[in-house]
Scaffold this active site. Structure first.
Site, PDB file in Angstrom:
ATOM      1  NE  ARG A   4      26.714 -52.633   9.340  1.00 55.16           N
ATOM      2  CZ  ARG A   4      27.686 -53.138  10.045  1.00 55.16           C
ATOM      3  NH1 ARG A   4      27.700 -54.423  10.377  1.00 55.16           N
ATOM      4  NH2 ARG A   4      28.696 -52.405  10.464  1.00 55.16           N
ATOM      5  N   GLY A   5      28.916 -52.991   6.445  1.00 51.84           N
ATOM      6  CA  GLY A   5      30.286 -53.351   6.822  1.00 51.84           C
ATOM      7  C   GLY A   5      31.057 -53.606   5.525  1.00 51.84           C
ATOM      8  CG  ASP A  51      33.742 -48.252   5.823  1.00 49.32           C
ATOM      9  OD1 ASP A  51      33.836 -47.957   7.028  1.00 49.32           O
ATOM     10  OD2 ASP A  51      32.856 -48.993   5.358  1.00 49.32           O
ATOM     11  CE  LYS A  83      29.050 -46.008   9.895  1.00 54.82           C
ATOM     12  NZ  LYS A  83      28.241 -45.572   8.724  1.00 54.82           N
TER      13      LYS A  83
HETATM   14  O1  MRU Z   1      27.691 -47.880   7.435  1.00 53.88           O
HETATM   15  P1  MRU Z   1      28.260 -49.218   7.814  1.00 53.88           P
HETATM   16  O2  MRU Z   1      27.525 -49.881   8.925  1.00 53.88           O
HETATM   17  O3  MRU Z   1      28.439 -50.108   6.610  1.00 53.88           O
HETATM   18  O4  MRU Z   1      29.709 -48.846   8.360  1.00 53.88           O
HETATM   19  C1  MRU Z   1      30.552 -49.867   8.806  1.00 53.88           C
HETATM   20  C2  MRU Z   1      31.855 -49.383   9.319  1.00 53.88           C
HETATM   21  O5  MRU Z   1      32.137 -48.200   9.334  1.00 53.88           O
HETATM   22  C3  MRU Z   1      32.845 -50.418   9.730  1.00 53.88           C
HETATM   23  O6  MRU Z   1      33.652 -49.962  10.772  1.00 53.88           O
HETATM   24  C4  MRU Z   1      33.735 -50.754   8.523  1.00 53.88           C
HETATM   25  O7  MRU Z   1      32.958 -51.068   7.405  1.00 53.88           O
HETATM   26  C5  MRU Z   1      34.663 -51.865   8.814  1.00 53.88           C
HETATM   27  S1  MRU Z   1      33.796 -53.383   8.868  1.00 53.88           S
HETATM   28  C6  MRU Z   1      34.843 -54.658   9.170  1.00 53.88           C
END
Ligand code: MRU
Length: 361
Positions: free
Chosen positions: A52-53, A241, A252
Site C-alpha cells: 500500500r502507499g 495519493d 489518508k
Molecule cells: O490506504 P493506504 O495505506 O495505501 O494510504 C496511504 C497514504 O494515504 C499515504 O499517505 C500516501 O499513499 C502517500 S505514500 C508515500
C-alpha cells in the site's frame, strides 16, 4: 532501509523471475516476505493491501504488467492486464501513471520483445522512485534544518498515515526528510497519528521509525489539534495519493482535519509529493478525485497482539451498527504551506505547479 541490520526495499525481483514484497498486513508483529507469482497475485496484493502507499502500488502495478507479459504478450493480454491492475485501488494516481507508462511502452513494441522490455521498465520505475524520494529527503532536510536553527532545540514533526519507506520502494516521501535530518544529526521527534481504521501510523510508521532509531510517539488520531495548541508541533509533513494541477491534496482520511488544525495554529503544513502523484487532468480535488470506500469490517473490528502472544481480531462496535469507511479526504490547496517535491519545495498553486513540475516532465 534496514530491518535488523539487513537492507531491504519493499519490492524486488526474485532470482527465479518472480517478484517479492514485504507483506505489510503482517507488520508490526511479524516481518514476512510474500511471493507474487503472476499478475493476479500482484493485483490481489494491491487490492488487499499487502502493499500500500501510492508510490509502492504504482511500482507493484508495473511489476504486475511485467509478470503478465512472461506468459502472454499479445495485445489482448496487455490490455486485459493493464485494465485489471489499474482498477485494483481507485484513489492513488500513481497506479494509473505506472500502468499506463507500461502500456504505452509495450504497445509500441513487437510481441516478442515485450516480456524483456516490461521487466526492465518496471525495474526502472522502481529505481526512479528511490531517486525521487532521496531528492525529496534532501529538500525536506533544508526545511527541518532551518526550523532547528531558528528554534535551537528538538524539532517536533507530526505525520499522518504511513508515507515512509514502506509506502514507497525506499526512503518514503513524508518520512524521507525525517530520515535525512535524523541522519544529519538534527535532533527531532515524530508524532505518529495512529490512523484508524487500518492503523498505518501505529503499525507501520512507528515500526519503521523504530527500526531506524528515530524518536517518536504514537498518538490517537484526535490528539494533533491539542498538541498544536500547546506549541508541541513545529511542522506537519504528510504524503499524498493524488494532487491536482491546482494543488489540492488527497491523502489518508483525517489529513484534512490536521491541515485545518495546523492552519488555525500557524503550524506549517507540508505535503511530500513525488511528481508521479500529480494529476494534471484534475483541478478541483473535492469534486473530482475518486475516494475509495472500503468495507465496514475495517471499522467494526480491530486486530492485534494479545498478551498470550496470539494475534486476534475482535469486534469493537455493536452488532448491527452500520459503519462507513471513506479511506481518503481532500485538503484544499489554501491550507498547504508547500509541496516538497524532487524538484524542490513548490507552492501549492497552479502557476508554480505548472512552471516547476509540469513543464519539466
Ligand atoms: O490506504 P493506504 O495505506 O495505501 O494510504 C496511504 C497514504 O494515504 C499515504 O499517505 C500516501 O499513499 C502517500 S505514500 C508515500
Amino acid at each position: 532501509m534496514k530491518v535488523k541490520g539487513i537492507s531491504y526495499r519493499t519490492i524486488w525481483p526474485s532470482a527465479d523471475g518472480k517478484v517479492d514484497i514485504i507483506d505489510q498486513t503482517r507488520l508490526p508483529h511479524e516481518f514476512a516476505i510474500m511471493r507474487l507469482e503472476n499478475m493476479r497475485d500482484a493485483e490481489r496484493a494491491i487490492r488487499e493491501m499487502h502493499v500500500r502507499g501510492a508510490p509502492l502500488i504504482g511500482v507493484t502495478g508495473a511489476y504486475g504488467v511485467a509478470l503478465s507479459m512472461q506468459h502472454h504478450a499479445s495485445d489482448a493480454a496487455l490490455k486485459a492486464s493493464c485494465d485489471l491492475l489499474v482498477k485494483a485501488r481507485p484513489t492513488a494516481v500513481n497506479l494509473r501513471w505506472a500502468v499506463e507508462r507500461m502500456r504505452s511502452l509495450l504497445s509500441s513494441l513487437p510481441e516478442g520483445e515485450r516480456a524483456h522490455a516490461a521487466w526492465n521498465e518496471a525495474q526502472r520505475i522502481a529505481d526512479e522512485d528511490v531517486e525521487i524520494n532521496a531528492s525529496i529527503g534532501r529538500h525536506g532536510l533544508g526545511i527541518i534544518g532551518n526550523t532547528h536553527r531558528e528554534k535551537g532545540s528538538t524539532v517536533n514533526i507530526l505525520t499522518h498515515c504511513n508515507a515512509g519507506w514502506l509506502a514507497t520502494v525506499d526512503w518514503g516521501t513524508a518520512l524521507a526528510p525525517v530520515y535525512a535530518a535524523f541522519d544529519a544529526g538534527i535532533p527531532l521527534h515524530v508524532w505518529v497519528d495512529e490512523t484508524r481504521p487500518r492503523n498505518q501510523g501505529a503499525s507501520l510508521t512507528a515500526w519503521e521509525l523504530a527500526q531506524h532509531g528515530v524518536p517518536h510517539t504514537v498518538i490517537v488520531d484526535n490528539a494533533g489539534g491539542h498538541l498544536m495548541q500547546h506549541g508541541r508541533v513545529d511542522m506537519v509533513i504528510v504524503g499524498a495519493d493524488r494532487v491536482t494541477a491546482t494543488g489540492d491534496v488527497c491523502n489518508k482520511i483525517g489529513t484534512y482535519l490536521k491541515a485545518l488544525a495546523a492552519y488555525d495554529n500557524g503550524v506549517p503544513f507540508y505535503v511530500a509529493m513525488p511528481s508521479p502523484t500529480l494529476d494534471d487532468t484534475m483541478s478541483d480535488g473535492i469534486m473530482e478525485i475518486p475516494i475509495e470506500e472500503r468495507g465496514e469490517e475495517e471499522v467494526c473490528y480491530m486486530s492485534g497482539l494479545c498478551d498470550d502472544g496470539e494475534i486476534r481480531r475482535m469486534r469493537i462496535t455493536p452488532l448491527g451498527s452500520p459503519a462507513a469507511n471513506h479511506a481518503f479526504d481532500v485538503t484544499p490547496a489554501r491550507l498547504v504551506t508547500g509541496l516538497i517535491t524532487e524538484h524542490g519545495v513548490v507552492a501549492a498553486d497552479p502557476n508554480a505547479i505548472r512552471e516547476r513540475i509540469l513543464e519539466r516532465r
